[in-house]
Design a protein around this motif. Structure first.
Motif, PDB file in Angstrom:
ATOM      1  N   ASP A  88     121.717 -51.573 101.791  1.00 38.94           N
ATOM      2  CA  ASP A  88     121.555 -51.496 103.214  1.00 38.94           C
ATOM      3  C   ASP A  88     119.934 -51.676 103.776  1.00 38.94           C
ATOM      4  OD1 ASP A  88     123.901 -51.154 104.242  1.00 38.94           O
ATOM      5  OD2 ASP A  88     124.188 -49.138 103.683  1.00 38.94           O
ATOM      6  N   LEU A  89     119.105 -51.544 102.557  1.00 34.30           N
ATOM      7  CA  LEU A  89     117.651 -51.989 102.693  1.00 34.30           C
ATOM      8  C   LEU A  89     117.355 -53.377 103.104  1.00 34.30           C
ATOM      9  CD1 LEU A  89     116.210 -49.927  99.677  1.00 34.30           C
ATOM     10  CD2 LEU A  89     115.858 -49.418 102.103  1.00 34.30           C
ATOM     11  N   GLN A  90     116.765 -53.647 103.998  1.00 38.75           N
ATOM     12  CA  GLN A  90     116.293 -55.117 104.424  1.00 38.75           C
ATOM     13  C   GLN A  90     115.481 -55.575 103.584  1.00 38.75           C
ATOM     14  OE1 GLN A  90     117.824 -56.154 107.128  1.00 38.75           O
ATOM     15  NE2 GLN A  90     116.679 -58.328 106.703  1.00 38.75           N
ATOM     16  N   LEU A  91     114.638 -54.784 103.001  1.00 41.85           N
ATOM     17  CA  LEU A  91     113.610 -55.232 102.139  1.00 41.85           C
ATOM     18  C   LEU A  91     114.236 -55.989 100.975  1.00 41.85           C
ATOM     19  CD1 LEU A  91     110.772 -55.218 101.093  1.00 41.85           C
ATOM     20  CD2 LEU A  91     111.111 -53.135  99.917  1.00 41.85           C
ATOM     21  N   ASP A  92     115.507 -55.595 100.513  1.00 41.31           N
ATOM     22  CA  ASP A  92     116.244 -56.239  99.210  1.00 41.31           C
ATOM     23  C   ASP A  92     117.281 -57.373  99.994  1.00 41.31           C
ATOM     24  OD1 ASP A  92     114.715 -54.599  97.663  1.00 41.31           O
ATOM     25  OD2 ASP A  92     116.461 -53.019  97.688  1.00 41.31           O
ATOM     26  N   ALA A  93     117.408 -57.685 101.283  1.00 39.66           N
ATOM     27  CA  ALA A  93     118.568 -58.472 101.570  1.00 39.66           C
ATOM     28  C   ALA A  93     118.101 -59.835 100.901  1.00 39.66           C
ATOM     29  CB  ALA A  93     118.292 -58.544 103.219  1.00 39.66           C
ATOM     30  N   ASN A  94     117.113 -60.366 100.487  1.00 44.17           N
ATOM     31  CA  ASN A  94     117.113 -61.613  99.982  1.00 44.17           C
ATOM     32  C   ASN A  94     116.570 -61.539  98.584  1.00 44.17           C
ATOM     33  OD1 ASN A  94     117.568 -63.096 102.342  1.00 44.17           O
ATOM     34  ND2 ASN A  94     115.607 -62.477 103.052  1.00 44.17           N
ATOM     35  N   GLU A 171     124.244 -60.864  87.206  1.00 45.53           N
ATOM     36  CA  GLU A 171     123.287 -61.269  88.299  1.00 45.53           C
ATOM     37  C   GLU A 171     123.993 -60.870  89.630  1.00 45.53           C
ATOM     38  OE1 GLU A 171     121.105 -65.379  88.613  1.00 45.53           O
ATOM     39  OE2 GLU A 171     122.716 -65.331  90.296  1.00 45.53           O
ATOM     40  N   LEU A 172     123.358 -60.031  90.545  1.00 48.18           N
ATOM     41  CA  LEU A 172     123.757 -59.655  91.654  1.00 48.18           C
ATOM     42  C   LEU A 172     122.795 -60.198  92.745  1.00 48.18           C
ATOM     43  CD1 LEU A 172     124.984 -57.824  93.853  1.00 48.18           C
ATOM     44  CD2 LEU A 172     123.235 -55.937  93.385  1.00 48.18           C
ATOM     45  N   ASN A 173     123.306 -61.148  93.713  1.00 47.33           N
ATOM     46  CA  ASN A 173     122.499 -61.814  94.662  1.00 47.33           C
ATOM     47  C   ASN A 173     123.020 -61.344  96.003  1.00 47.33           C
ATOM     48  OD1 ASN A 173     121.851 -63.930  96.659  1.00 47.33           O
ATOM     49  ND2 ASN A 173     121.659 -65.398  95.137  1.00 47.33           N
ATOM     50  N   LEU A 174     122.237 -60.554  96.653  1.00 47.85           N
ATOM     51  CA  LEU A 174     122.766 -59.867  97.987  1.00 47.85           C
ATOM     52  C   LEU A 174     122.731 -60.863  99.182  1.00 47.85           C
ATOM     53  CD1 LEU A 174     120.825 -56.615  97.889  1.00 47.85           C
ATOM     54  CD2 LEU A 174     123.262 -56.687  97.327  1.00 47.85           C
ATOM     55  N   ASN A 175     121.771 -61.980  98.969  1.00 47.48           N
ATOM     56  CA  ASN A 175     121.535 -62.979 100.138  1.00 47.48           C
ATOM     57  C   ASN A 175     123.084 -63.960 100.285  1.00 47.48           C
ATOM     58  OD1 ASN A 175     120.433 -64.556 102.154  1.00 47.48           O
ATOM     59  ND2 ASN A 175     120.172 -66.168 100.677  1.00 47.48           N
ATOM     60  N   GLU A 176     123.682 -64.196  99.138  1.00 44.82           N
ATOM     61  CA  GLU A 176     124.782 -65.022  98.919  1.00 44.82           C
ATOM     62  C   GLU A 176     126.139 -63.971  98.682  1.00 44.82           C
ATOM     63  OE1 GLU A 176     124.429 -67.986  96.194  1.00 44.82           O
ATOM     64  OE2 GLU A 176     122.249 -68.816  97.069  1.00 44.82           O
ATOM     65  N   GLN A 177     125.911 -62.651  98.474  1.00 46.25           N
ATOM     66  CA  GLN A 177     126.901 -61.736  98.369  1.00 46.25           C
ATOM     67  C   GLN A 177     127.782 -62.192  97.291  1.00 46.25           C
ATOM     68  OE1 GLN A 177     128.098 -61.767 102.725  1.00 46.25           O
ATOM     69  NE2 GLN A 177     127.946 -59.540 102.445  1.00 46.25           N
ATOM     70  N   LYS A 218     127.678 -50.595  70.832  1.00 49.20           N
ATOM     71  CA  LYS A 218     126.311 -50.564  70.970  1.00 49.20           C
ATOM     72  C   LYS A 218     125.762 -51.894  71.544  1.00 49.20           C
ATOM     73  CE  LYS A 218     122.001 -50.003  67.948  1.00 49.20           C
ATOM     74  NZ  LYS A 218     121.529 -49.893  66.492  1.00 49.20           N
ATOM     75  N   ILE A 219     124.683 -51.471  72.802  1.00 48.38           N
ATOM     76  CA  ILE A 219     124.432 -52.679  73.580  1.00 48.38           C
ATOM     77  C   ILE A 219     122.982 -52.167  74.027  1.00 48.38           C
ATOM     78  CG2 ILE A 219     125.139 -51.634  75.673  1.00 48.38           C
ATOM     79  CD1 ILE A 219     126.099 -54.543  76.442  1.00 48.38           C
ATOM     80  N   GLU A 220     121.840 -53.258  74.127  1.00 44.59           N
ATOM     81  CA  GLU A 220     120.548 -53.044  74.410  1.00 44.59           C
ATOM     82  C   GLU A 220     120.311 -53.748  75.677  1.00 44.59           C
ATOM     83  OE1 GLU A 220     116.366 -54.012  72.468  1.00 44.59           O
ATOM     84  OE2 GLU A 220     118.160 -54.413  71.308  1.00 44.59           O
ATOM     85  N   LEU A 221     119.655 -53.051  76.685  1.00 48.89           N
ATOM     86  CA  LEU A 221     119.124 -53.644  77.951  1.00 48.89           C
ATOM     87  C   LEU A 221     117.805 -54.392  77.393  1.00 48.89           C
ATOM     88  CD1 LEU A 221     118.868 -54.235  80.995  1.00 48.89           C
ATOM     89  CD2 LEU A 221     117.664 -52.091  80.885  1.00 48.89           C
ATOM     90  N   LYS A 222     117.807 -55.808  77.355  1.00 48.83           N
ATOM     91  CA  LYS A 222     116.630 -56.572  77.029  1.00 48.83           C
ATOM     92  C   LYS A 222     115.694 -56.867  78.054  1.00 48.83           C
ATOM     93  CE  LYS A 222     116.066 -58.197  73.240  1.00 48.83           C
ATOM     94  NZ  LYS A 222     115.561 -57.449  72.236  1.00 48.83           N
ATOM     95  N   ASN A 223     116.155 -57.145  79.395  1.00 48.75           N
ATOM     96  CA  ASN A 223     115.415 -57.377  80.308  1.00 48.75           C
ATOM     97  C   ASN A 223     115.879 -56.970  81.632  1.00 48.75           C
ATOM     98  OD1 ASN A 223     112.977 -58.578  81.491  1.00 48.75           O
ATOM     99  ND2 ASN A 223     114.061 -60.421  81.920  1.00 48.75           N
ATOM    100  N   PHE A 224     115.173 -56.759  82.629  1.00 51.15           N
ATOM    101  CA  PHE A 224     115.732 -56.569  84.002  1.00 51.15           C
ATOM    102  C   PHE A 224     114.400 -57.073  84.817  1.00 51.15           C
ATOM    103  CE2 PHE A 224     115.492 -53.763  87.984  1.00 51.15           C
ATOM    104  CZ  PHE A 224     116.597 -54.012  88.494  1.00 51.15           C
ATOM    105  N   ARG A 225     114.927 -57.943  85.876  1.00 49.07           N
ATOM    106  CA  ARG A 225     114.007 -58.570  86.872  1.00 49.07           C
ATOM    107  C   ARG A 225     114.528 -58.598  88.197  1.00 49.07           C
ATOM    108  NH1 ARG A 225     113.300 -64.949  86.171  1.00 49.07           N
ATOM    109  NH2 ARG A 225     115.570 -65.450  86.150  1.00 49.07           N
ATOM    110  N   VAL A 226     113.782 -58.611  89.112  1.00 51.54           N
ATOM    111  CA  VAL A 226     113.995 -58.718  90.569  1.00 51.54           C
ATOM    112  C   VAL A 226     113.294 -59.996  91.194  1.00 51.54           C
ATOM    113  CG1 VAL A 226     114.371 -57.767  92.859  1.00 51.54           C
ATOM    114  CG2 VAL A 226     114.637 -56.328  90.758  1.00 51.54           C
ATOM    115  N   ARG A 227     113.693 -60.891  91.675  1.00 54.81           N
ATOM    116  CA  ARG A 227     113.262 -62.003  92.213  1.00 54.81           C
ATOM    117  C   ARG A 227     113.762 -62.171  93.826  1.00 54.81           C
ATOM    118  NH1 ARG A 227     117.161 -64.470  88.825  1.00 54.81           N
ATOM    119  NH2 ARG A 227     118.197 -66.084  90.267  1.00 54.81           N
ATOM    120  N   SER A 228     112.670 -62.937  94.496  1.00 54.82           N
ATOM    121  CA  SER A 228     113.341 -63.324  95.848  1.00 54.82           C
ATOM    122  C   SER A 228     113.768 -64.880  95.953  1.00 54.82           C
ATOM    123  CB  SER A 228     112.063 -63.138  96.751  1.00 54.82           C
ATOM    124  OG  SER A 228     111.462 -61.904  96.764  1.00 54.82           O
ATOM    125  N   VAL A 229     114.685 -64.951  96.854  1.00 51.98           N
ATOM    126  CA  VAL A 229     115.299 -66.236  97.118  1.00 51.98           C
ATOM    127  C   VAL A 229     114.919 -66.793  98.395  1.00 51.98           C
ATOM    128  CG1 VAL A 229     116.994 -65.822  95.438  1.00 51.98           C
ATOM    129  CG2 VAL A 229     117.386 -65.196  97.672  1.00 51.98           C
TER     130      VAL A 229
END
Length: 229
Positions: A88-94, A171-177, A218-229
């Motif tokens: 619901d955060l407009q900041l994360d919509a794209n 990958e979660l894309n909020l813009n394209e749902q 056993k699993i490892e989180l290697k990377n996490f990133r947030v990018r704009s579209v």
């Protein structure tokens, strides 16, 4: 300066303002100096930090940095990431949110994106739960979605499950749902899209990554990133 709009640039600017009108000897006084730790705190506040967090987990242990998780017990257990995606955060919509995970020992596990702020499935698993919205990819190759009242299971058309040495990208894309699961097999090193969940729920949703593991998983989180579209 060119980096005045970055955190350290603002702090240097404030430091300069504090020193206006004082002599050079006075600038060494404690109240005239901004500690380096202030920069660290500001950078941490604005950073997109992700790690796995234990909440009374009986079977899953985490590394000190929260990146590696392992089930050392003899029962199913679920662990959640600490980063919350508030739809619901407009900041994360794209925005596009991407988690990259390395499988050390699959031992029957599931990678999931889940709307679950109460972390109800610690010391259990969400296999047939209909009340919680979730989108999952299992190590046996099955993808599953639950939009509340029902669960839909899909056979993966492009790949089977995953095993030791494979890399899973969520990958979660909020813009394209949509939510996409990718896999990079250890032997082939070729990225393929395993499955795409279309028209995901985004109204009043707060998503977290969640993994449930069987013993020795056993699993490892290697990377996490947030990018704009």
């Amino acid at each position: 300066t060119s980096d005045v709009h970055l955190v350290t640039g603002f702090i240097r600017q404030i430091q300069h303002m504090l020193c206006i009108g004082v002599t050079k000897s006075e600038t060494t006084q404690l109240f005239q100096c901004i500690p380096l730790q202030i920069s660290h705190v500001c950078l941490l506040y604005y950073a997109n930090v992700e790690r796995f967090a234990r909440f009374d987990n009986k079977h899953i242990e985490t590394s000190l940095d929260g990146k590696i998780i392992e089930n050392i017990g003899s029962a199913w257990d679920t662990i959640y990431g600490s980063f919350e995606v508030d739809c619901d955060l407009q900041l994360d919509a794209n925005k596009v949110f991407e988690w990259t995970l390395l499988v050390h020992n699959d031992a029957a596990m599931c990678v999931s994106l889940i709307d679950e702020t109460r972390r109800r499935w610690v010391n259990g698993y969400i296999e047939d739960e209909r009340d919680t919205v979730h989108y999952t990819y299992n190590s046996d190759g099955q993808c599953r979605r639950s939009d509340g009242p029902s669960i839909t299971r899909m056979k993966v058309p492009n790949a089977s499950g995953y095993s030791d040495g494979d890399v899973i990208i969520l990958e979660l894309n909020l813009n394209e749902q949509h939510i996409k699961f990718y896999k990079i097999e250890a032997m082939k090193q070729k990225k393929i899209c395993v499955y795409t969940f279309e028209d995901i729920q985004t109204s009043h949703m707060k998503y977290y990554i969640a993994c449930y593991l069987w013993k020795r998983g056993k699993i490892e989180l290697k990377n996490f990133r947030v990018r704009s579209v």
